[in-house]
Design a protein around this motif. Structure first.
Motif, PDB file in Angstrom:
ATOM      1  N   ARG A 165      -6.700   5.623  -0.657  1.00 54.20           N
ATOM      2  CA  ARG A 165      -5.430   6.343  -0.625  1.00 54.20           C
ATOM      3  C   ARG A 165      -4.421   5.739   0.343  1.00 54.20           C
ATOM      4  NH1 ARG A 165      -4.400  12.719   0.451  1.00 54.20           N
ATOM      5  NH2 ARG A 165      -2.153  12.610   0.220  1.00 54.20           N
ATOM      6  N   PHE A 166      -4.885   5.281   1.522  1.00 56.40           N
ATOM      7  CA  PHE A 166      -3.945   4.888   2.567  1.00 56.40           C
ATOM      8  C   PHE A 166      -3.850   3.382   2.817  1.00 56.40           C
ATOM      9  CE2 PHE A 166      -5.050   9.289   3.435  1.00 56.40           C
ATOM     10  CZ  PHE A 166      -3.780   9.839   3.423  1.00 56.40           C
ATOM     11  N   ALA A 167      -4.775   2.614   2.299  1.00 61.47           N
ATOM     12  CA  ALA A 167      -4.717   1.167   2.528  1.00 61.47           C
ATOM     13  C   ALA A 167      -4.623   0.365   1.240  1.00 61.47           C
ATOM     14  CB  ALA A 167      -5.941   0.709   3.321  1.00 61.47           C
ATOM     15  N   SER A 168      -5.029   0.956   0.144  1.00 55.52           N
ATOM     16  CA  SER A 168      -5.069   0.190  -1.102  1.00 55.52           C
ATOM     17  C   SER A 168      -4.036   0.622  -2.128  1.00 55.52           C
ATOM     18  CB  SER A 168      -6.468   0.304  -1.728  1.00 55.52           C
ATOM     19  OG  SER A 168      -7.427  -0.222  -0.850  1.00 55.52           O
ATOM     20  N   ALA A 169      -3.312   1.681  -1.845  1.00 56.28           N
ATOM     21  CA  ALA A 169      -2.290   2.147  -2.785  1.00 56.28           C
ATOM     22  C   ALA A 169      -1.055   1.254  -2.667  1.00 56.28           C
ATOM     23  CB  ALA A 169      -1.920   3.591  -2.483  1.00 56.28           C
ATOM     24  N   TRP A 170      -0.474   0.956  -3.782  1.00 57.98           N
ATOM     25  CA  TRP A 170       0.723   0.121  -3.789  1.00 57.98           C
ATOM     26  C   TRP A 170       1.957   0.947  -3.460  1.00 57.98           C
ATOM     27  CZ3 TRP A 170       0.089  -2.937  -8.994  1.00 57.98           C
ATOM     28  CH2 TRP A 170      -0.933  -3.875  -8.843  1.00 57.98           C
TER      29      TRP A 170
END
Length: 194
Positions: A165-170
């Motif tokens: 959710r917080f590091a891999s979302a564009w």
């Protein structure tokens, strides 16, 4: 609830916006809401010499001007309350750009005592850990550090969902770049098979 909201946003064609700038990629209130929704007491981010690139990137420790973190640091985002950190005394400003108070250690005994204080009152924390290394991309925290946290009486669970959710979302720029590349690739394909 948090996962369902994300899925509903995605299925409705809405794009998630991830806060990202040169200082930090962390949206602490959003992380805290996700922690509460997932029944976690906190997210303990930890790094030593860049081994946990996820934590280093999320906290922007690796993007601070003239800074090279060579000692262990810990940054706890609790489900409620102010974040707090633990850093080595010779690198006391490692987390200075982040919200919350930071405690210092200078030796193994102080490190262990500081970690116990940092985790006091918590039952379950997420870390970059994957049980049985099922997802090696997530598994960034060494077993010894996991053992230290467990020795403080805290259960360690995977931060995989938080990372997603917080590091891999564009963000919007990444989505736009992907859509542009996709359009170009389709044009190339269409021309090749005309």
């Amino acid at each position: 609830p948090a996962r369902q909201a994300i899925l509903e946003q995605m299925s409705a064609g809405k794009h998630l916006e991830v806060v990202s700038d040169a200082t930090t990629a962390l949206d602490v209130p959003a992380v805290q809401a996700a922690l509460r929704a997932d029944g976690l007491d906190g997210w303990l981010l930890y790094d030593f010499r860049g081994l946990n690139s996820i934590a280093a990137d999320l906290t922007a420790v690796n993007r601070q001007s003239g800074h090279l973190a060579t000692r262990r640091w810990y940054y706890l985002i609790p489900a409620t309350g102010e974040p707090r950190g633990l850093v080595h005394a010779i690198e006391r400003n490692s987390l200075a750009h982040l919200p919350g108070a930071t405690d210092r250690y200078a030796g193994r005994d102080q490190l262990e005592a500081g970690l116990r204080r940092l985790l006091q009152g918590l039952g379950r924390v997420a870390m970059e850990y994957s049980p049985n290394c099922a997802i090696p991309y997530v598994s960034r925290v060494d077993a010894g550090t996991i053992e230290l946290v467990r020795a403080a009486g805290v259960e360690v669970v995977s931060s995989g969902d938080l990372i997603q959710r917080f590091a891999s979302a564009w963000n919007r720029a990444a989505i736009a770049s992907h859509e542009e590349a996709s359009e170009k690739l389709y044009r190339v394909k269409d021309r090749a098979f005309d």
